[in-house]
Design an enzyme around this catalytic site. Structure first.
Site, mmCIF file in Angstrom:
data_model
loop_
_atom_site.group_PDB
_atom_site.id
_atom_site.type_symbol
_atom_site.label_atom_id
_atom_site.label_comp_id
_atom_site.label_asym_id
_atom_site.label_seq_id
_atom_site.Cartn_x
_atom_site.Cartn_y
_atom_site.Cartn_z
ATOM 1 N N CYS A 1 37.809 33.854 46.123
ATOM 2 C CA CYS A 1 37.818 33.728 44.528
ATOM 3 C C CYS A 1 39.358 33.133 44.391
ATOM 4 C CB CYS A 1 37.523 34.973 43.834
ATOM 5 S SG CYS A 1 36.849 34.536 42.190
ATOM 6 N N HIS B 1 32.077 36.138 45.713
ATOM 7 C CA HIS B 1 32.807 37.256 46.214
ATOM 8 C C HIS B 1 31.565 37.953 47.409
ATOM 9 C CE1 HIS B 1 36.296 38.359 43.601
ATOM 10 N NE2 HIS B 1 35.483 37.586 42.792
ATOM 11 N N GLU C 1 32.160 40.003 49.644
ATOM 12 C CA GLU C 1 32.013 41.036 50.034
ATOM 13 C C GLU C 1 31.112 42.221 49.242
ATOM 14 O OE1 GLU C 1 34.270 39.510 47.986
ATOM 15 O OE2 GLU C 1 35.246 40.765 46.441
HETATM 16 N N1 GLN Z 1 41.854 35.049 38.059
HETATM 17 C C1 GLN Z 1 40.729 33.956 38.790
HETATM 18 C C2 GLN Z 1 39.787 33.389 37.739
HETATM 19 O O1 GLN Z 1 39.526 34.108 36.637
HETATM 20 C C3 GLN Z 1 40.291 34.247 40.023
HETATM 21 C C4 GLN Z 1 39.429 35.483 39.585
HETATM 22 C C5 GLN Z 1 38.978 36.429 40.752
HETATM 23 O O2 GLN Z 1 39.628 36.226 41.817
HETATM 24 N N2 GLN Z 1 38.188 37.358 40.727
HETATM 25 O O3 GLN Z 1 39.273 32.412 38.214
#
Ligand code: GLN
Length: 542
Positions: free
Chosen positions: A385, A511, A513
């Site tokens: 992310c 994600h 994970e």
């Molecule tokens: N801050 C970034 C976004 O909003 C990444 C978010 C995250 O890593 N979950 O896109």
């Protein structure tokens, strides 16, 4: 009819109630039953989405986009049942819907009260969670907090009513307590007695006690606890400290016949037991040789729970690769000073770098520097992310030479917004919600690391972010070698990027994970650790 098991805790918090409830789930699944896990959280937040990772640890995201408590991550790692929005019940949700119904006039002029209106709402949410899967046999309901907390009372009262209404064989109370050791090594049962008394005052007689203790309780202590707490001796279990891993706890309970006692109390016949995948996981744990060192470069480093699922997924990958994973938690803020990057990262002698998700500006340039270091030094890198977004920023700044390349999350005025909001990107469909949350499909490109990992080209993973790879820079990025390895169907959004000429450098916008299990490591974590293991071998460590 569904059976219910209510898991509560007493004496103090952090006794591992979530792991105990999950382990119970494993045992019942091992007996061929279909289990659903539900968490009741006494906090007034409607969901965990607004809580700081510093305060409350990671936000666990379900397929249907619910932002839930990290205990649901435990359920997902231990048990097989599908988790959705319905599996996480908070005081905030309960009150919100009761108040909304009151405003709509649905209580027909009655005075709206904690009992019955709040408790009825809790009960109907628990039964609704059970009905989500028509094949559910047993619902395990974990009640957050500690008996005696003001906030937990409505949940315990709802449990009491359900036990009364369903009958004792259909609804059980499992209570977790602490048996502390005082000077001289003596074990004290008094706090457990008090905790059970507090349950009895709530109208609930626990059927089963799980006592957290330094070692397996002997027969005499179990008999004493049983006598004072009004439970059978065979229903007193120990959750003792184990030197291996929390994933052995289901087997620790199995050895004490917890599953047999529960089934007997529920009146369920089952001769079948299958915990094969748990035993083979523990065999893999014991067979691990050597170690790989992984640097986690993020900003919530002090609190282990803030990146809980990431750490667990790395551990699972170590099981799959036959190697222990040593975590090096590296605060990204000092890495903002470019002159210190080489020293800090070199000193940690990491075999791989992982940059996890996150929000906000602090430490971001340190993450960008860590990504650059991994790229230039051919160190395996896994970006999740935000960790993928910093790869894009690094590429913009250091390969394309745009010094001010940035995400508009951190710099709104940049001339090179390589990561930005969808609405800032031209010709993009407006997807409506402010956050991309929950399960999305991605299509994986041929000849990529991600395809090698999954072995299939259509994958489904969970998202939680606002910002995206900026499509206007696609050509310049790919023209200079950056590989776009996965898109949403129709190529609207970039889901995965990979570095060229690099042993293993990959970032995903989702994600992974959240879907890794000890018995089935996530393919991307597995391949990342496999690449790190190669590096460790070269270093002569593994
Ligand atoms: N801050 C970034 C976004 O909003 C990444 C978010 C995250 O890593 N979950 O896109």
């Amino acid at each position: 009819m569904n059976k219910y098991v209510f898991v509560s805790g007493g004496v103090c918090s952090s006794l591992g109630k979530g792991v105990a409830a999950s382990s119970l789930g494993v045992l019942l699944e091992g007996r061929g039953l279909n289990v659903r896990m539900v968490k009741c959280d006494p906090y007034i937040n409607v969901d965990a989405g607004t809580m700081s990772p510093y305060q409350h640890g990671e936000v666990y995201v379900t397929d249907d986009g619910a932002e839930t408590d990290l205990d649901l991550g435990n359920y997902a790692r231990f048990t097989k049942g599908v988790l959705s929005r319905a599996n996480s019940i908070t005081t905030g949700q309960v009150y919100k819907s009761v108040i909304e119904k009151e405003r709509e006039g649905r209580y027909l002029g009655r005075c709206v009260q904690v009992i019955p209106h709040i408790t009825d709402e809790i009960k109907s949410r628990i039964t609704a969670a059970a009905k989500e899967d028509p094949d559910t046999d047993v619902v395990i309901v974990e009640i957050g907090g500690t008996v005696g907390d003001i906030e937990s009372i409505p949940f315990l009262e709802a449990a009491r009513q359900m036990i009364h209404e369903c009958g004792r064989t259909n609804a059980l109370s499992v209570h977790l307590t602490l048996i502390p050791e005082v000077a001289g090594g003596e074990l004290k049962t008094k706090p457990t007695q008090h905790s059970v008394k507090a349950m009895q005052e709530m109208g609930i007689q626990p059927d089963i006690l799980i006592c957290r203790a330094p070692a397996l309780l002997d027969e005499a202590t179990r008999r004493k606890i049983a006598l004072f707490c009004n439970v059978e001796t065979e229903a007193v279990f120990t959750s003792y400290n184990i030197p291996t891993t929390i994933y052995e706890i289901p087997l620790v309970f199995f050895d004490q016949k917890l599953d047999q006692v529960i089934l007997k109390k529920m009146g369920v016949e089952s001769r079948h037991v299958d915990l094969g995948s748990w035993y083979s996981m523990m065999d893999r744990f014991r067979a691990q040789i050597g170690e790989v060192r992984i640097g986690i470069v993020g900003k919530y480093m002090e609190l282990h729970d803030a990146y809980k699922s990431v750490y667990e997924a790395l551990f699972h990958a170590g099981l799959a690769c036959g190697v222990r994973v040593e975590l090096r938690k590296i605060d990204s803020t000092p890495l903002e000073d470019r002159s210190r990057v080489q020293n800090i990262l070199e000193a940690e002698s990491v075999d791989g770098i992982l940059v996890p998700g996150g929000f906000g500006q602090r430490g971001i340039n340190g993450m960008v520097n860590a990504a650059r270091w991994a790229r230039e030094n051919r160190v395996p890198y896994f970006g999740i992310c935000l960790g993928m977004q910093v790869m894009v920023i690094d590429w913009g700044r250091h390969v394309l030479g745009w010094e001010d390349a940035d995400s508009t999350e951190f710099n709104q005025d940049t001339r090179h917004p390589v990561v930005s909001l969808l609405e800032e990107q031209e010709d993009m469909v407006n997807y409506g919600a402010t956050m991309r949350l929950g399960k999305w499909e991605s299509v994986v490109e041929p000849g990529t690391l991600i395809l090698a990992a999954y072995g299939e080209s259509r994958i489904f993973e969970r998202h939680r972010h606002r910002y995206e790879f900026s499509n206007i820079y696609r050509q310049e990025m790919t023209g200079t070698g950056l590989k776009i390895a996965a898109f949403t169907p129709g190529e609207a959004l970039v889901e995965c990027i990979e570095w060229p000429d690099h042993p293993w450098g990959l970032g995903v916008q989702f994600h992974p994970e959240f879907k890794s299990k000890p018995t089935a490591a996530h393919p991307l974590f597995r391949d990342f650790i496999a690449a790190a293991k190669e590096k460790a071998l070269a270093r002569g460590q593994s």
